[in-house]
Design a protein around this motif. Structure first.
Motif, PDB file in Angstrom:
ATOM      1  N   MET A  19       0.866  -1.223   0.050  1.00 36.59           N
ATOM      2  CA  MET A  19       0.000  -0.101  -0.004  1.00 36.59           C
ATOM      3  C   MET A  19       0.929   1.273  -0.033  1.00 36.59           C
ATOM      4  O   MET A  19       0.410   2.305  -0.748  1.00 36.59           O
ATOM      5  CB  MET A  19      -0.919   0.106   1.240  1.00 36.59           C
ATOM      6  CG  MET A  19      -1.996  -0.861   1.005  1.00 36.59           C
ATOM      7  SD  MET A  19      -2.937  -1.153   2.559  1.00 36.59           S
ATOM      8  CE  MET A  19      -4.173   0.559   2.281  1.00 36.59           C
ATOM      9  N   THR A  23      -0.037   4.939  -4.869  1.00 40.50           N
ATOM     10  CA  THR A  23      -1.436   5.056  -4.928  1.00 40.50           C
ATOM     11  C   THR A  23      -2.083   5.521  -6.346  1.00 40.50           C
ATOM     12  O   THR A  23      -1.323   5.823  -7.363  1.00 40.50           O
ATOM     13  CB  THR A  23      -2.091   6.244  -4.072  1.00 40.50           C
ATOM     14  OG1 THR A  23      -1.923   7.477  -4.404  1.00 40.50           O
ATOM     15  CG2 THR A  23      -1.442   5.998  -2.593  1.00 40.50           C
ATOM     16  N   PRO A  76      -5.072   2.658  -2.822  1.00 41.17           N
ATOM     17  CA  PRO A  76      -3.628   2.025  -3.061  1.00 41.17           C
ATOM     18  C   PRO A  76      -3.660   1.521  -4.581  1.00 41.17           C
ATOM     19  O   PRO A  76      -4.614   1.096  -5.176  1.00 41.17           O
ATOM     20  CB  PRO A  76      -3.495   0.901  -2.108  1.00 41.17           C
ATOM     21  CG  PRO A  76      -5.171   0.463  -1.814  1.00 41.17           C
ATOM     22  CD  PRO A  76      -5.826   1.871  -1.971  1.00 41.17           C
TER      23      PRO A  76
END
Length: 136
Positions: A19, A23, A76
């Protein structure tokens, strides 16, 4: 449920790391640059049923840093290239620890007190099994 987490231990362990690698709003490099600009350190760790975010920054930058953290948590990228890099880094790191008593001893103790079968979310993996899981 416990059954829905079967054979998902490695995925749970790397979720936070992947993550943090980008993004839909920021590439990995852009994300790092933005956090550097905001004098921020954002660390995301995960394991079965837990995702933990740690933020360190100057008070004046906190609102903007939290906006960036929101992007990380809500959007993400799960970029395949970044996942491949993360996987390769993890394997190299694990291989370097294969003969380290400070790594092997705690794992051996944890395994001695854990009777869960491989695949169970609370099973304690050896370094060799971790490497296998990353290579799978």
């Amino acid at each position: 449920t416990e059954e829905s987490l079967r054979n998902k231990g490695t995925a749970c362990d790397v979720l936070g790391q992947i993550m943090r690698r980008g993004t839909s709003d920021y590439s990995f490099q852009q994300l790092n640059d933005k956090l550097d600009e905001l004098f921020a350190n954002v660390r995301i760790t995960s394991q079965a049923q837990l995702l933990q975010v740690r933020v360190q920054t100057k008070e004046a930058f906190l609102p903007e840093v939290l906006t960036v953290v929101e992007s990380i948590l809500r959007r993400p990228a799960f970029d395949e290239k970044e996942f491949s890099v993360l996987k390769d880094e993890a394997i190299v790191s694990l291989q370097a620890q294969l003969n380290e008593p400070t790594t092997l001893a705690p794992t051996a103790v944890a395994k001695a007190f854990n009777d869960k079968p491989r695949g169970h979310i609370h099973y304690v993996t050896s370094l060799e099994e971790d490497i296998e899981d990353y290579q799978a």
